[in-house]
Design an enzyme around this catalytic site. Structure first.
Site, PDB file in Angstrom:
ATOM      1  CD  GLU A   1       5.619   6.164   7.212  1.00  0.00           C
ATOM      2  OE1 GLU A   1       4.981   6.810   6.366  1.00  0.00           O
ATOM      3  OE2 GLU A   1       5.601   6.192   8.511  1.00  0.00           O
TER       4      GLU A   1
ATOM      5  N   GLY B   1       0.813  -1.070   0.031  1.00  0.00           N
ATOM      6  CA  GLY B   1      -0.057  -0.111   0.213  1.00  0.00           C
ATOM      7  C   GLY B   1       0.899   1.152  -0.011  1.00  0.00           C
ATOM      8  CG  PHE B   2       4.404   1.196  -0.443  1.00  0.00           C
ATOM      9  CD1 PHE B   2       5.513   0.738   0.043  1.00  0.00           C
ATOM     10  CD2 PHE B   2       3.772   0.317  -1.394  1.00  0.00           C
ATOM     11  CE1 PHE B   2       6.194  -0.419   0.045  1.00  0.00           C
ATOM     12  CE2 PHE B   2       4.496  -0.872  -1.774  1.00  0.00           C
ATOM     13  CZ  PHE B   2       5.633  -1.190  -0.690  1.00  0.00           C
TER      14      PHE B   2
ATOM     15  CE  LYS C   1      13.418   4.907  18.733  1.00  0.00           C
ATOM     16  NZ  LYS C   1      14.126   6.068  19.139  1.00  0.00           N
ATOM     17  N   GLY C   2       8.928   2.680  15.253  1.00  0.00           N
ATOM     18  CA  GLY C   2       8.613   2.224  13.982  1.00  0.00           C
ATOM     19  C   GLY C   2       9.617   2.247  13.090  1.00  0.00           C
TER      20      GLY C   2
ATOM     21  CB  ILE D   1      14.879  -4.647  16.315  1.00  0.00           C
ATOM     22  CG1 ILE D   1      15.306  -3.041  15.852  1.00  0.00           C
ATOM     23  CG2 ILE D   1      14.434  -5.428  14.729  1.00  0.00           C
ATOM     24  CD1 ILE D   1      14.279  -2.111  15.190  1.00  0.00           C
TER      25      ILE D   1
ATOM     26  CD  GLN E   1       8.871  -2.760   6.591  1.00  0.00           C
ATOM     27  OE1 GLN E   1       8.532  -1.578   6.418  1.00  0.00           O
ATOM     28  NE2 GLN E   1       8.476  -3.683   5.834  1.00  0.00           N
TER      29      GLN E   1
HETATM   30  N1  MCN Z   1       9.453  -3.978  12.832  1.00  0.00           N
HETATM   31  C1  MCN Z   1      10.252  -4.681  13.841  1.00  0.00           C
HETATM   32  N2  MCN Z   1      10.606  -4.189  14.792  1.00  0.00           N
HETATM   33  C2  MCN Z   1      10.185  -2.678  15.181  1.00  0.00           C
HETATM   34  C3  MCN Z   1       9.440  -2.146  14.491  1.00  0.00           C
HETATM   35  C4  MCN Z   1       9.060  -2.814  13.433  1.00  0.00           C
HETATM   36  O1  MCN Z   1      10.548  -5.714  13.564  1.00  0.00           O
HETATM   37  N3  MCN Z   1      10.592  -2.180  16.361  1.00  0.00           N
HETATM   38  C5  MCN Z   1       9.094  -4.613  11.564  1.00  0.00           C
HETATM   39  C6  MCN Z   1       7.896  -5.601  11.829  1.00  0.00           C
HETATM   40  O2  MCN Z   1       7.903  -6.450  10.851  1.00  0.00           O
HETATM   41  C7  MCN Z   1       6.677  -4.738  11.308  1.00  0.00           C
HETATM   42  C8  MCN Z   1       7.395  -3.950  10.300  1.00  0.00           C
HETATM   43  O3  MCN Z   1       8.756  -3.679  10.661  1.00  0.00           O
HETATM   44  O4  MCN Z   1       5.732  -5.517  10.793  1.00  0.00           O
HETATM   45  C9  MCN Z   1       6.886  -2.335  10.161  1.00  0.00           C
HETATM   46  O5  MCN Z   1       6.407  -1.906  11.385  1.00  0.00           O
HETATM   47  P1  MCN Z   1       6.131  -0.158  11.663  1.00  0.00           P
HETATM   48  O6  MCN Z   1       7.205   0.355  11.411  1.00  0.00           O
HETATM   49  O7  MCN Z   1       5.342  -0.209  12.867  1.00  0.00           O
HETATM   50  O8  MCN Z   1       5.000   0.001  10.290  1.00  0.00           O
HETATM   51  P2  MCN Z   1       3.572  -0.322  10.281  1.00  0.00           P
HETATM   52  O9  MCN Z   1       3.139  -1.624  10.868  1.00  0.00           O
HETATM   53  O10 MCN Z   1       2.544   0.878  10.805  1.00  0.00           O
HETATM   54  O11 MCN Z   1       3.497  -0.499   8.626  1.00  0.00           O
HETATM   55  C10 MCN Z   1       3.364   0.554   7.876  1.00  0.00           C
HETATM   56  C11 MCN Z   1       4.296   1.304   7.362  1.00  0.00           C
HETATM   57  C12 MCN Z   1       4.186   2.313   6.724  1.00  0.00           C
HETATM   58  S1  MCN Z   1       3.597   3.821   7.163  1.00  0.00           S
HETATM   59  C13 MCN Z   1       4.617   2.352   5.184  1.00  0.00           C
HETATM   60  S2  MCN Z   1       4.118   3.627   4.266  1.00  0.00           S
HETATM   61  C14 MCN Z   1       4.906   1.148   4.526  1.00  0.00           C
HETATM   62  C15 MCN Z   1       5.566   0.389   5.347  1.00  0.00           C
HETATM   63  O12 MCN Z   1       5.183   0.080   6.661  1.00  0.00           O
HETATM   64  N4  MCN Z   1       4.106   0.360   3.506  1.00  0.00           N
HETATM   65  C16 MCN Z   1       4.681  -0.922   3.260  1.00  0.00           C
HETATM   66  N5  MCN Z   1       6.133  -0.708   4.892  1.00  0.00           N
HETATM   67  C17 MCN Z   1       5.849  -1.550   3.984  1.00  0.00           C
HETATM   68  N6  MCN Z   1       6.321  -2.738   3.554  1.00  0.00           N
HETATM   69  C18 MCN Z   1       5.559  -3.422   2.726  1.00  0.00           C
HETATM   70  N7  MCN Z   1       6.172  -4.461   2.230  1.00  0.00           N
HETATM   71  N8  MCN Z   1       4.562  -2.780   1.818  1.00  0.00           N
HETATM   72  C19 MCN Z   1       4.103  -1.546   2.119  1.00  0.00           C
HETATM   73  O13 MCN Z   1       3.057  -1.034   1.596  1.00  0.00           O
HETATM   74 MO1  MOS Z   2       2.287   5.217   5.500  1.00  0.00          MO
HETATM   75  S1  MOS Z   2       2.697   6.474   4.044  1.00  0.00           S
HETATM   76  O1  MOS Z   2       1.991   6.048   6.766  1.00  0.00           O
HETATM   77  O2  MOS Z   2       0.961   4.220   5.057  1.00  0.00           O
END
Ligand code: MCN
Ligand code: MOS
Length: 733
Positions: A700, A233-234, A696-697, A625, A634
């Site tokens: 992105e 989705g991104f 933390k996320g 992580i 990611q």
């Molecule tokens: N993770 C981890 N340890 C952490 C944080 C995250 O291991 N401390 C890993 C996990 O596998 C987790 C992934 O990273 O599922 C992403 O986690 P997070 O940073 O919390 O992001 P979200 O789950 O909220 O996912 C959305 C984010 C965003 S905003 C976009 S835009 C995006 C992204 O993730 N779009 C993606 N990565 C993507 N990856 C894929 N394959 N496809 C998308 O559309």
């Molecule tokens: Mo990410 S652009 O916040 O889905």
């Protein structure tokens, strides 16, 4: 509560991997119902004006056609609700106004997909054209001031700039980019009386449910939304776009389940894009490098009649220790499809301007670019002065410089060569914003010894299934094989979007809360049980491992979940709980997002204008992580996206018709394997102090910084300062 185990952190393979590889994971476009029919939209070929006539008779007479909906015969619909990303796009087919090229003007429903597509081409639309407003600097388009209420001003920027020893001012621009997830967006809608089931390529099932309910005037429980697998989705799946409403409307009209799959060209006009920007930055500094002022103004584009939440200039507010900072966002309304979030929305553009400007300043000051960043390091959150909940950006810089070999960099422009290639080293820093919202999860353990944990969240390809599975196993003291984690169904406990890199944090803390609550339920069950070695224990007295709850100090004293269930004649115990984002002021900390340092080597062929990127080093502080393998993926994905933004991606709109001229993957360039060199990703830092899980996320943070580091390396190699993205061959000749 739990002893640390090796389960979390380890590079566990994706639990959904085998299903995906075998083609057994059903994406929304794979979903099928008996009697299902197909919808195809008809889109406007002008950008502004009105529909003067619309003739559907030929289409209606074509084989298999069941209905053609236009603004004449489509039901009146409500607009969906506002949420933390802004309002829902307006419902389609409600009047004769045309606000952008590609706008839906009709939808055809037919027995077969090819019949619907053919009939869609047979709908004849007459238009009354108006002059479209298409350029970001066109004064006919409304210029919105402070549209996100994020503009900020601290200190006295004007005075500080006036008296600064060195001032750098420049304008930077970034092109429009389009999200291109591999999976085409699809919606399948099936009504059963007054209830509707929707399968959708969304990043947020709970929001699709709320929106469909509101648009169609239904109670929320009448809507069920599934998104078990989403092909990326991104950001484009954050909103409920108009095609979702078209599919639900079409299904209600024909009384059959309907599938609507967007084509790639339709993806370019229907599910958002990263808006282009023009940004002006002024930096004031001492000769020794300390910043005394930052002024950052950004103008971006937005659609007529819709909104997009995308602060760009605010990156300048929280990145560096600088006493005088002002940042302003502006939005120009144009006759374009509505922009939306695209990986690192706002940050991707704002970071390019800020980190390019700093690089320019470093040359003015004759300072190493890395030294300049270190000199302005923000030890506390610069806007509020609070300590960060975690920040290892210094370590990111140090480890990155070491792994990259930054010390081998010759400071002079054009000083490094590899045969006929000019070699450049560039770097940039990233201070990503924090984003977390409430989330719910449910956990249960039954007599088969399996724990079942769930939430309505989505896994858009990131690894949510896997990391939450791991986390659940750790929190309950079970093996991975004894746990099931499920998501992607709006009937499950409410979840926020997979967005803002915030889902792992929000959901992880909800899983934490529900697993703890479940252990409490087990302890409550044996509170007065004379046979239980855990009688009278509170959650703080115990730990879990090997399927047992036991005394923290004395692991031998405890019993298994199964023993408790069996003795009390229970089939299972269940608990539901929510995470709540902490209030910064209450905890006395500034919530920190991820940090990153990006180092890039470029090679430029000065005769041919070729630009190659043999190496990228990305060092990330993502707190704790959960799965190194997935988190690294990611960051690699973010790097590839950053290279795309820097060198390839540009959505081109015809200046006369407002038609997107390159709405396909042949003409819209994205990086391919051969464009990506060596990629080195490292994680540093410690668990974040703000939440129990400490993540933390990272979804992105991998992207921003890469475009600036590339542009900075190009300058180092060639002496050409490229202030507009993408960087193209003609700019290098
Ligand atoms: N993770 C981890 N340890 C952490 C944080 C995250 O291991 N401390 C890993 C996990 O596998 C987790 C992934 O990273 O599922 C992403 O986690 P997070 O940073 O919390 O992001 P979200 O789950 O909220 O996912 C959305 C984010 C965003 S905003 C976009 S835009 C995006 C992204 O993730 N779009 C993606 N990565 C993507 N990856 C894929 N394959 N496809 C998308 O559309
Ligand atoms: Mo990410 S652009 O916040 O889905």
């Amino acid at each position: 509560m739990t002893e640390p185990t090796t389960v979390v952190g380890a590079g566990v393979d994706r639990v959904d991997g085998p299903l995906k590889v075998a083609g057994a994971a059903a994406y929304p476009s794979d979903v099928s119902y008996p009697g299902m029919v197909h919808a195809a939209p008809v889109r406007s070929t002008i950008a502004a004006g009105r529909i003067s006539s619309i003739d559907t008779t030929a289409a209606e007479a074509m084989p298999g056609v069941l209905a053609v909906l236009t603004h004449h015969n489509a039901a009146r619909l409500n607009r969906g609700p506002e949420n933390n990303l802004g309002p829902t796009p307006p419902p389609p087919l409600q009047d004769d106004r045309i606000l952008h090229n590609g706008q839906y003007v009709a939808v055809v429903v037919a027995e077969r997909p090819y019949q619907a597509a053919a009939a869609a081409r047979a709908v004849t639309v007459g238009y009354e054209r108006a002059d479209p407003v298409l350029e970001i600097d066109d004064p006919r388009g409304e210029l919105r001031t402070n549209p996100f209420d994020t503009d900020a001003d601290r200190g006295d920027v004007a005075t500080a700039l006036g008296s600064a020893e060195v001032v750098h001012e420049a304008t930077y621009s970034t092109a429009e980019n389009t999200n291109n997830p591999l999976g085409p967006f699809a919606t399948v809608a099936a009504w059963d009386g007054d209830q509707v089931t929707v399968h959708d390529a969304t990043q947020w099932t709970s929001n699709v449910r709320t929106t469909v309910a509101e648009v169609f005037g239904l109670p929320e429980p009448a809507v069920r939304v599934y998104a078990k697998y989403v092909g990326g989705g991104f950001g484009s799946g954050l909103r409920v776009w108009q095609h979702v409403i078209l599919a639900v409307l079409a299904a209600r009209t024909v009384g059959r389940p309907v599938k609507l799959v967007l084509s790639r060209p339709e993806m370019f006009t229907g599910v958002g894009h990263r808006p282009n920007t023009v940004q002006t930055i002024r930096l004031g500094a001492r000769r020794t490098g300390e910043l005394v002022a930052i002024d950052h103004e950004s103008v971006q584009t937005v659609a007529m009649g819709d909104e997009n939440m995308e602060p760009v200039a605010s990156v300048s507010g929280n990145s560096y220790a600088c006493p005088n900072v002002a940042h302003r966002d502006r939005q120009r309304r144009l006759h374009i499809p509505c922009p939306g979030s695209m990986r690192a929305p706002g940050e991707a553009q704002g970071n390019f301007a800020l980190e390019s400007a700093l690089d320019e300043l470093s040359y003015r000051l004759n300072l190493d670019p890395l030294t300049l960043r270190m000199r302005n390091y923000a030890d506390t959150q610069p806007q509020y002065g609070l300590p960060w909940s975690s920040k290892a950006l210094r370590e990111c810089y140090e480890v990155g410089a070491e792994r990259f070999g930054w010390s081998r960099r010759e400071p002079g422009v054009g000083a490094m060569r590899d045969g006929r290639w000019l070699v450049g080293y560039g770097m940039a820093g990233v201070s990503y914003l924090w984003w977390q919202v409430r989330c719910e999860a449910r956990a249960s353990i039954g007599r088969d010894g399996t724990a079942y944990v769930s939430s309505a969240a989505t896994d858009i390809g990131t690894g949510t299934y896997t990391v939450m599975w791991q986390l659940s196993a750790e929190l309950l003291g079970l093996e991975l094989a004894q746990v099931r984690f499920d998501l992607g169904d709006s009937e499950m406990p409410w979840s926020p979007q997979a967005g803002g890199s915030g889902l792992t944090g929000a959901l992880g803390n909800a899983v934490y809360a529900s697993c703890r609550e479940l252990i409490r339920r087990f302890l409550d069950t044996v509170a007065d049980d004379p046979e239980s070695p855990l009688r009278g224990c509170t959650i703080d007295d115990v730990a879990v491992s090997g399927g047992r709850i036991h005394h923290r100090a004395n692991p031998g004293q405890g019993e298994s979940y199964l023993a408790i269930l069996a003795r009390h004649g229970l089939d299972e115990l269940t608990a539901q709980a929510a995470s709540a984002p902490p209030e910064a002021q209450q905890v006395g900390m500034a919530p920190a997002g991820a940090f990153g340092a990006k180092f890039v080597e470029v090679h430029v062929d000065p005769d041919l204008g070729l630009l190659r990127i043999p190496r990228v080093v990305s060092v990330i502080d993502g707190g704790r992580i959960l799965n190194e393998k997935l988190a690294r993926s990611q960051i690699i994905g973010g790097i590839v996206g950053g290279i795309g933004q820097a060198l390839f991606e540009e959505t081109r709109t015809d200046a006369r018709t407002g038609r997107i001229a390159n709405a396909n993957l042949g003409d819209y360039l994205v990086p391919v394997q051969a464009d990506i060199g060596e990629v080195d990703v490292v994680f540093v830092g410690a668990p974040d102090r703000l939440t129990p899980v400490g993540t933390k996320g990272v979804g992105e943070v991998g992207l921003p910084g890469v475009p600036a580091a590339i542009a900075n390396a190009v300058y180092h190699a060639t002496g050409r300062r490229i202030r507009s993205l993408p960087i193209t061959i003609d700019q290098l000749l």
